[in-house]
Design a protein around this motif. Structure first.
Motif, PDB file in Angstrom:
ATOM      1  N   GLY A  60       0.829  -1.199   0.000  1.00  0.00           N
ATOM      2  CA  GLY A  60       0.000   0.000   0.000  1.00  0.00           C
ATOM      3  C   GLY A  60       0.860   1.244   0.000  1.00  0.00           C
ATOM      4  N   PRO A  61       0.257   2.424  -0.173  1.00  0.00           N
ATOM      5  CA  PRO A  61       1.026   3.671  -0.309  1.00  0.00           C
ATOM      6  C   PRO A  61       2.013   3.926   0.820  1.00  0.00           C
ATOM      7  CG  PRO A  61      -1.279   4.045  -0.834  1.00  0.00           C
ATOM      8  CD  PRO A  61      -1.186   2.644  -0.332  1.00  0.00           C
ATOM      9  N   MET A  62       1.566   3.786   2.085  1.00  0.00           N
ATOM     10  CA  MET A  62       2.454   4.096   3.195  1.00  0.00           C
ATOM     11  C   MET A  62       3.691   3.208   3.178  1.00  0.00           C
ATOM     12  SD  MET A  62       1.756   4.088   7.311  1.00  0.00           S
ATOM     13  CE  MET A  62       2.118   2.350   7.590  1.00  0.00           C
ATOM     14  N   TYR A  63       3.516   1.936   2.887  1.00  0.00           N
ATOM     15  CA  TYR A  63       4.635   0.996   2.916  1.00  0.00           C
ATOM     16  C   TYR A  63       5.543   1.163   1.704  1.00  0.00           C
ATOM     17  CZ  TYR A  63       1.877  -0.857   6.685  1.00  0.00           C
ATOM     18  OH  TYR A  63       1.158  -0.969   7.850  1.00  0.00           O
ATOM     19  N   TYR A  64       4.982   1.598   0.587  1.00  0.00           N
ATOM     20  CA  TYR A  64       5.829   1.923  -0.557  1.00  0.00           C
ATOM     21  C   TYR A  64       6.720   3.127  -0.230  1.00  0.00           C
ATOM     22  CZ  TYR A  64       2.926  -1.191  -3.402  1.00  0.00           C
ATOM     23  OH  TYR A  64       2.266  -2.293  -3.922  1.00  0.00           O
ATOM     24  N   PHE A  65       6.145   4.118   0.443  1.00  0.00           N
ATOM     25  CA  PHE A  65       6.946   5.273   0.849  1.00  0.00           C
ATOM     26  C   PHE A  65       8.009   4.864   1.869  1.00  0.00           C
ATOM     27  CE2 PHE A  65       3.027   7.937  -0.265  1.00  0.00           C
ATOM     28  CZ  PHE A  65       3.538   8.289  -1.506  1.00  0.00           C
ATOM     29  N   LYS A 146       4.461   8.421  -9.267  1.00  0.00           N
ATOM     30  CA  LYS A 146       4.710   9.792  -9.730  1.00  0.00           C
ATOM     31  C   LYS A 146       5.263  10.660  -8.601  1.00  0.00           C
ATOM     32  CE  LYS A 146       1.197   9.704 -13.368  1.00  0.00           C
ATOM     33  NZ  LYS A 146      -0.150  10.156 -13.797  1.00  0.00           N
ATOM     34  N   ILE A 147       4.744  10.468  -7.385  1.00  0.00           N
ATOM     35  CA  ILE A 147       5.272  11.221  -6.239  1.00  0.00           C
ATOM     36  C   ILE A 147       6.739  10.860  -6.010  1.00  0.00           C
ATOM     37  CG2 ILE A 147       5.134  11.491  -3.729  1.00  0.00           C
ATOM     38  CD1 ILE A 147       2.103  11.187  -3.977  1.00  0.00           C
ATOM     39  N   GLY A 148       7.053   9.558  -6.055  1.00  0.00           N
ATOM     40  CA  GLY A 148       8.440   9.119  -5.888  1.00  0.00           C
ATOM     41  C   GLY A 148       9.359   9.700  -6.944  1.00  0.00           C
ATOM     42  N   LEU A 149       8.888   9.728  -8.202  1.00  0.00           N
ATOM     43  CA  LEU A 149       9.676  10.293  -9.298  1.00  0.00           C
ATOM     44  C   LEU A 149       9.876  11.792  -9.102  1.00  0.00           C
ATOM     45  CD1 LEU A 149      11.065   9.882 -12.021  1.00  0.00           C
ATOM     46  CD2 LEU A 149       8.849  10.253 -13.124  1.00  0.00           C
ATOM     47  N   ALA A 150       8.822  12.486  -8.659  1.00  0.00           N
ATOM     48  CA  ALA A 150       8.923  13.929  -8.424  1.00  0.00           C
ATOM     49  C   ALA A 150       9.926  14.233  -7.316  1.00  0.00           C
ATOM     50  CB  ALA A 150       7.550  14.489  -8.053  1.00  0.00           C
ATOM     51  N   VAL A 151       9.911  13.437  -6.242  1.00  0.00           N
ATOM     52  CA  VAL A 151      10.870  13.622  -5.146  1.00  0.00           C
ATOM     53  C   VAL A 151      12.300  13.412  -5.654  1.00  0.00           C
ATOM     54  CG1 VAL A 151      11.691  12.628  -2.966  1.00  0.00           C
ATOM     55  CG2 VAL A 151       9.249  13.031  -3.309  1.00  0.00           C
ATOM     56  N   LEU A 152      12.487  12.373  -6.465  1.00  0.00           N
ATOM     57  CA  LEU A 152      13.812  12.078  -7.010  1.00  0.00           C
ATOM     58  C   LEU A 152      14.302  13.190  -7.927  1.00  0.00           C
ATOM     59  CD1 LEU A 152      16.176  10.106  -7.476  1.00  0.00           C
ATOM     60  CD2 LEU A 152      14.823   9.045  -9.282  1.00  0.00           C
ATOM     61  N   LEU A 153      13.437  13.660  -8.827  1.00  0.00           N
ATOM     62  CA  LEU A 153      13.832  14.708  -9.767  1.00  0.00           C
ATOM     63  C   LEU A 153      14.127  16.018  -9.061  1.00  0.00           C
ATOM     64  CD1 LEU A 153      11.370  14.081 -12.747  1.00  0.00           C
ATOM     65  CD2 LEU A 153      13.826  13.640 -12.670  1.00  0.00           C
ATOM     66  N   ARG A 154      13.282  16.375  -8.089  1.00  0.00           N
ATOM     67  CA  ARG A 154      13.525  17.619  -7.355  1.00  0.00           C
ATOM     68  C   ARG A 154      14.885  17.594  -6.664  1.00  0.00           C
ATOM     69  NH1 ARG A 154      10.938  19.720  -1.708  1.00  0.00           N
ATOM     70  NH2 ARG A 154      12.125  17.890  -1.034  1.00  0.00           N
ATOM     71  N   SER A 155      15.176  16.499  -5.981  1.00  0.00           N
ATOM     72  CA  SER A 155      16.435  16.390  -5.239  1.00  0.00           C
ATOM     73  C   SER A 155      17.629  16.362  -6.189  1.00  0.00           C
ATOM     74  CB  SER A 155      16.422  15.124  -4.377  1.00  0.00           C
ATOM     75  OG  SER A 155      15.291  15.088  -3.550  1.00  0.00           O
TER      76      SER A 155
END
Length: 315
Positions: A60-65, A146-155
């Protein structure tokens, strides 16, 4: 130390990492807790990844994060601690100029990524508690990716100028870094030029990451607490708050050392250098150590799965 370390040069082929200045004689003893913390961090974060991968109910989302956080912790600690220990144990103090810049980039990139992942976790808890009926439709696997990709690209984009700016400066005094790893500020201080651009950009990155992420997390948890306190019974309130407790503990364990380390490095001119370096080391060692412990103990699903694994091995 050879004369080449103090003669004029524009681009040194290597840097020399001192370790913890003034405590060189105690490096072997200091390495014992450092190595122990690193080993626990590696074991704990791999355990989180293994449990989430093998337990279908945790997909689920929380565990993926949480998996993203575990991977970030593994990269962040592995980028620094092995070289640090080789210095402490074998007096292997040299680091190639390009390797130093790579280490610097990974440290700052993945530190910024951790901050972004905490924002994602706060968003997940906000939707789960304040709008639970829409949680599964709002945070789908596609949205999480998409959230994970956005976090990676921003950093990655924000910290990309760090190594380029450092490579740009001339180094005509020394290549000896009074630190145990290639910290951006420690390397920039060796340049014999006006490095205010690097300093200003470093502050810009700090405010762009922490200055945006911390207010978002704060607002999210204010809304979450309001929703929790509006629940009808005390047991329900405690149970719901328990799902957020581990997140709050991990957030504090990350932001407090980072804020303190950044503040002391920039404004603590009277703080002894060994103390500054030790604080910087704790900032990289403590969060990867604490995160899997906190989530493993406080998250019931992970704790139950962990107990099942040990029970099966014992039978």
């Amino acid at each position: 130390m050879s004369d080449s370390n103090t003669t004029n040069f524009t681009n040194p082929s290597t840097f020399i990492l001192v370790g913890i200045p003034g405590l060189e004689a105690a490096h072997v003893w200091i390495s014992i807790p450092f190595c122990t913390m690193y080993a626990i961090a590696i074991l704990g974060n791999f355990t989180i990844l293994f449990i989430v991968k093998t337990e279908q109910s945790l997909h689920g989302p929380m565990y993926y994060f949480l998996c993203m956080l575990a991977i970030t912790d593994l990269v962040l600690s592995t980028a620094t601690v092995p070289k640090m220990l080789s210095n402490f144990w074998f007096n292997s103090r040299e680091i190639d100029f390009s390797a130093c810049l790579t280490q610097m980039y990974f440290i700052h990139c993945f530190s910024a990524m951790e901050s972004g992942i905490f924002v994602a976790l706060a968003l997940d808890r906000y939707v789960a508690i304040c709008d639970p009926l829409r949680h599964s439709t709002t945070l789908t696997n596609s949205v999480v990716a998409k959230i994970g990709l956005a976090v990676l690209l921003r950093s990655g984009i924000l910290t990309l100028p760090y190594p380029f700016l450092v490579r740009w400066w001339p180094y005509c005094r020394t290549n000896i870094i009074p630190h145990s790893y290639c910290d951006h500020i420690a390397v920039v201080k060796l340049a014999c030029a006006d490095t205010r651009i690097s300093s200003y950009y470093g502050l810009f990155v700090v405010f762009s990451v922490i200055g945006l992420d911390v207010p978002f997390i704060t607002v999210s948890y204010i809304q979450i607490l309001r929703a929790i306190f509006s629940l009808p019974t005390k047991d329900t309130r405690l149970k719901t708050f328990g799902t957020c407790g581990s997140h709050l503990c991990c957030i504090l364990s990350f932001y407090i050392p980072e804020f303190f380390s950044s503040l002391v490095h920039r404004f603590g001119h009277k703080v002894p250098l060994p103390v500054l370096v030790l604080i910087a080391n704790m900032y990289l060692l403590v969060p990867p150590l604490l995160h899997p412990i906190i989530y493993g103990v406080r998250t019931k699903q992970i704790w139950d799965r962990l107990l099942q694994l040990f029970t099966r091995k014992g039978t």
